[in-house]
Every structure is written in structure tokens, then in C-alpha cells.
Design a protein around this motif. Sequence first.
Motif, PDB file in Angstrom:
ATOM      1  N   CYS A   1      -5.697 -17.154   5.934  1.00 55.85           N
ATOM      2  CA  CYS A   1      -5.642 -18.228   4.943  1.00 55.85           C
ATOM      3  C   CYS A   1      -5.905 -17.666   3.557  1.00 55.85           C
ATOM      4  CB  CYS A   1      -6.686 -19.295   5.272  1.00 55.85           C
ATOM      5  SG  CYS A   1      -6.648 -20.710   4.150  1.00 55.85           S
ATOM      6  N   ALA A   2      -5.182 -18.179   2.581  1.00 54.06           N
ATOM      7  CA  ALA A   2      -5.412 -17.894   1.168  1.00 54.06           C
ATOM      8  C   ALA A   2      -5.692 -19.214   0.458  1.00 54.06           C
ATOM      9  CB  ALA A   2      -4.188 -17.206   0.555  1.00 54.06           C
ATOM     10  N   VAL A   3      -6.692 -19.210  -0.411  1.00 57.10           N
ATOM     11  CA  VAL A   3      -7.089 -20.436  -1.116  1.00 57.10           C
ATOM     12  C   VAL A   3      -7.307 -20.128  -2.591  1.00 57.10           C
ATOM     13  CG1 VAL A   3      -8.892 -22.186  -1.378  1.00 57.10           C
ATOM     14  CG2 VAL A   3      -8.178 -21.477   0.914  1.00 57.10           C
TER      15      VAL A   3
ATOM     16  N   SER B   1      -2.745 -21.858   1.668  1.00 57.87           N
ATOM     17  CA  SER B   1      -1.612 -21.317   2.422  1.00 57.87           C
ATOM     18  C   SER B   1      -2.127 -20.656   3.694  1.00 57.87           C
ATOM     19  CB  SER B   1      -0.843 -20.304   1.572  1.00 57.87           C
ATOM     20  OG  SER B   1       0.159 -19.644   2.333  1.00 57.87           O
ATOM     21  N   LEU B   2      -1.424 -20.888   4.790  1.00 60.76           N
ATOM     22  CA  LEU B   2      -1.781 -20.311   6.089  1.00 60.76           C
ATOM     23  C   LEU B   2      -0.657 -19.431   6.606  1.00 60.76           C
ATOM     24  CD1 LEU B   2      -3.232 -23.560   7.606  1.00 60.76           C
ATOM     25  CD2 LEU B   2      -4.511 -21.413   7.545  1.00 60.76           C
ATOM     26  N   ALA B   3      -1.034 -18.425   7.383  1.00 62.65           N
ATOM     27  CA  ALA B   3      -0.049 -17.584   8.068  1.00 62.65           C
ATOM     28  C   ALA B   3      -0.619 -17.192   9.421  1.00 62.65           C
ATOM     29  CB  ALA B   3       0.290 -16.347   7.250  1.00 62.65           C
TER      30      ALA B   3
ATOM     31  N   GLY C   1       2.936  -5.648  19.191  1.00 63.16           N
ATOM     32  CA  GLY C   1       3.966  -4.753  18.704  1.00 63.16           C
ATOM     33  C   GLY C   1       3.528  -3.855  17.563  1.00 63.16           C
ATOM     34  N   HIS C   2       2.482  -4.267  16.812  1.00 63.76           N
ATOM     35  CA  HIS C   2       2.102  -3.522  15.622  1.00 63.76           C
ATOM     36  C   HIS C   2       0.656  -3.040  15.617  1.00 63.76           C
ATOM     37  CE1 HIS C   2       5.689  -5.725  14.317  1.00 63.76           C
ATOM     38  NE2 HIS C   2       5.835  -4.800  13.397  1.00 63.76           N
ATOM     39  N   ASN C   3      -0.186  -3.558  16.430  1.00 61.44           N
ATOM     40  CA  ASN C   3      -1.638  -3.370  16.545  1.00 61.44           C
ATOM     41  C   ASN C   3      -2.358  -4.434  15.717  1.00 61.44           C
ATOM     42  OD1 ASN C   3      -2.598  -2.303  13.906  1.00 61.44           O
ATOM     43  ND2 ASN C   3      -1.572  -0.377  14.466  1.00 61.44           N
ATOM     44  N   ILE C   4      -3.615  -4.677  16.072  1.00 64.49           N
ATOM     45  CA  ILE C   4      -4.336  -5.814  15.509  1.00 64.49           C
ATOM     46  C   ILE C   4      -4.569  -5.648  14.008  1.00 64.49           C
ATOM     47  CG2 ILE C   4      -6.581  -4.837  16.140  1.00 64.49           C
ATOM     48  CD1 ILE C   4      -5.621  -8.587  16.024  1.00 64.49           C
ATOM     49  N   ARG C   5      -4.825  -4.433  13.536  1.00 60.88           N
ATOM     50  CA  ARG C   5      -5.061  -4.233  12.102  1.00 60.88           C
ATOM     51  C   ARG C   5      -3.806  -4.545  11.299  1.00 60.88           C
ATOM     52  NH1 ARG C   5      -3.985  -0.009   8.611  1.00 60.88           N
ATOM     53  NH2 ARG C   5      -5.244  -0.045   6.693  1.00 60.88           N
ATOM     54  N   GLN C   6      -2.687  -3.955  11.690  1.00 57.67           N
ATOM     55  CA  GLN C   6      -1.450  -4.176  10.942  1.00 57.67           C
ATOM     56  C   GLN C   6      -1.012  -5.630  11.003  1.00 57.67           C
ATOM     57  OE1 GLN C   6      -0.012  -2.119   8.887  1.00 57.67           O
ATOM     58  NE2 GLN C   6      -1.516  -0.521   9.351  1.00 57.67           N
ATOM     59  N   ALA C   7      -1.183  -6.269  12.150  1.00 57.39           N
ATOM     60  CA  ALA C   7      -0.815  -7.686  12.276  1.00 57.39           C
ATOM     61  C   ALA C   7      -1.679  -8.552  11.370  1.00 57.39           C
ATOM     62  CB  ALA C   7      -0.944  -8.130  13.727  1.00 57.39           C
ATOM     63  N   THR C   8      -2.961  -8.219  11.281  1.00 56.90           N
ATOM     64  CA  THR C   8      -3.871  -8.986  10.430  1.00 56.90           C
ATOM     65  C   THR C   8      -3.509  -8.824   8.958  1.00 56.90           C
ATOM     66  OG1 THR C   8      -5.670  -8.788  12.037  1.00 56.90           O
ATOM     67  CG2 THR C   8      -6.277  -9.281   9.758  1.00 56.90           C
ATOM     68  N   LEU C   9      -3.263  -7.600   8.526  1.00 57.02           N
ATOM     69  CA  LEU C   9      -2.893  -7.360   7.130  1.00 57.02           C
ATOM     70  C   LEU C   9      -1.570  -8.058   6.787  1.00 57.02           C
ATOM     71  CD1 LEU C   9      -3.885  -3.606   6.749  1.00 57.02           C
ATOM     72  CD2 LEU C   9      -5.119  -5.606   5.887  1.00 57.02           C
ATOM     73  N   TRP C  10      -0.639  -8.046   7.724  1.00 59.36           N
ATOM     74  CA  TRP C  10       0.638  -8.744   7.526  1.00 59.36           C
ATOM     75  C   TRP C  10       0.402 -10.238   7.327  1.00 59.36           C
ATOM     76  CZ3 TRP C  10       2.851 -12.562  10.622  1.00 59.36           C
ATOM     77  CH2 TRP C  10       4.181 -12.881  10.345  1.00 59.36           C
ATOM     78  N   ALA C  11      -0.448 -10.833   8.169  1.00 63.86           N
ATOM     79  CA  ALA C  11      -0.719 -12.267   8.060  1.00 63.86           C
ATOM     80  C   ALA C  11      -1.421 -12.600   6.753  1.00 63.86           C
ATOM     81  CB  ALA C  11      -1.552 -12.735   9.252  1.00 63.86           C
ATOM     82  N   LEU C  12      -2.365 -11.769   6.338  1.00 62.37           N
ATOM     83  CA  LEU C  12      -3.055 -12.006   5.065  1.00 62.37           C
ATOM     84  C   LEU C  12      -2.066 -11.971   3.898  1.00 62.37           C
ATOM     85  CD1 LEU C  12      -6.249  -9.853   5.666  1.00 62.37           C
ATOM     86  CD2 LEU C  12      -6.193 -12.349   5.436  1.00 62.37           C
ATOM     87  N   ALA C  13      -1.167 -10.988   3.914  1.00 62.44           N
ATOM     88  CA  ALA C  13      -0.160 -10.894   2.849  1.00 62.44           C
ATOM     89  C   ALA C  13       0.770 -12.100   2.860  1.00 62.44           C
ATOM     90  CB  ALA C  13       0.633  -9.602   2.995  1.00 62.44           C
ATOM     91  N   ARG C  14       1.147 -12.555   4.046  1.00 65.75           N
ATOM     92  CA  ARG C  14       2.013 -13.732   4.155  1.00 65.75           C
ATOM     93  C   ARG C  14       1.307 -14.983   3.623  1.00 65.75           C
ATOM     94  NH1 ARG C  14       7.341 -14.159   6.190  1.00 65.75           N
ATOM     95  NH2 ARG C  14       6.696 -15.861   7.559  1.00 65.75           N
TER      96      ARG C  14
END
Length: 211
Positions: free
Chosen positions: A42-44, A80-82, A91-104
Motif C-alpha cells: 500500500c502507498a498512502v 493505492s494498493l497492489a 516465480g521471482h522470490n519473495i523479496r523481488q515480488a514484494t518490491l514489485w508490489a510496492l512499486a506498483r
Amino acid sequence: MAEPRQKPDFSREYEAHRAGEVPVAGVDEVGRGPWAGPVVACAVVLDPARVPVGLDDSKRLSAAQRERLFEEICASADVSLAFAPPLRIDGHNIRQATLWALARAVAGLACTPRLVLVDGNDLPPVPCAARTIIGGDGLVASIAAASIVAKVTRDRLMGALGAAHPGYGFERHMGYGTPEHQQALAALGVCRHHRTSFAPIRTRLAETPTA
């Protein structure tokens, strides 16, 4: 006598505003550790004139407090939520998936931020200035707000998954590796919402058919 614990405040946002870094977004995620379900990011961007009273690290609040603050944040802030689903995590590992979601989540804000304040010590790939703050959800109002919205959203989602997949207890343990969850896996096997790259699920998957 112990000193009262400091609660999150808007001081870092005010400092950024004085430096011309407006808007300022706080970002956080929930759900890195569970064996099932998505990571919710989430981004606020809080309205300085309408900062909700009682913001805190979501883990320090009761469910009722989180629900109240969730409604207030969503009514007064740019939110905003992702979601990073198990397929992306595997497919990407938990760190990369988390960073992707934060950016989204940041990319989904109505107003593009000039500065992003991130809980923890890992920066997502955002197209603006960003700073990490360890323990930020207990220090920075915008990050605390993001942690609350992410937590309430994920809890509601796991409740829905519990109704769709009865027997796993997702609505109670939220996908974490509790004894109840372990017993459900032994009885029911792995379902499509489990993270097959996590060792306990990978082991169980080798032993039982997929539900």
C-alpha cells in the motif's frame, strides 16, 4: 518508570514539504511470511489537514481500531494498493515480488509523489526520491497509514479465501504456518493459493495431491 512509547507523527512529511518534496507517500506491505495468499502493498499520501488520530504500526492496534482507521484513511487520503500473488512470489522470490508490489502501489497513486518513505531497509524501484526507515510503521504517519490499509485489506482477502476453501482456516491464521494450518495441509493437501516455493509447502506438495 518506562518512558511512553513514541507514536507515529507527521514530522518527516512536514520536513519534506518544507524542502519542496510534495507529495510525500508512505509505503508498507503485509504478508511476506505466510505460506499462502498474496503480499499486499500500500502507498498512502496523507492530507496534512486531515491526518487521522491514532495512527500506529498496524500490529499494535486492535482489529476494531484498524477497521476504524482504514475507513478514515481511505476517505481522506490518496491510497493505492497492489498485490503480489503466490504465482509471482514463486516465480521471482519473495523479496523481488514484494518490491514489485510496492512499486506498483506507488505507481497507482492519483498524484505522483516527489518522495517515497519506505518501511524497512529495501528500496523498491520507484521513479522518484525514496528513503528507507527501519521501523517506519511505528514512526512515520504515512507509513503507519499504509500498514493499516494493507493489513485490513489482506485480512479481508484471507477471510474470503477461507470461505472459498473451507477447512484451511485462512480466515484465522491468515496463511501463516500455525499448527492449525499444518494440520489442514496434512488433511487437505496444498491449494492454489499456497506458495509452492516456500519449503514447508514444497515438502507437502511432494507428499500430497494439489486441491
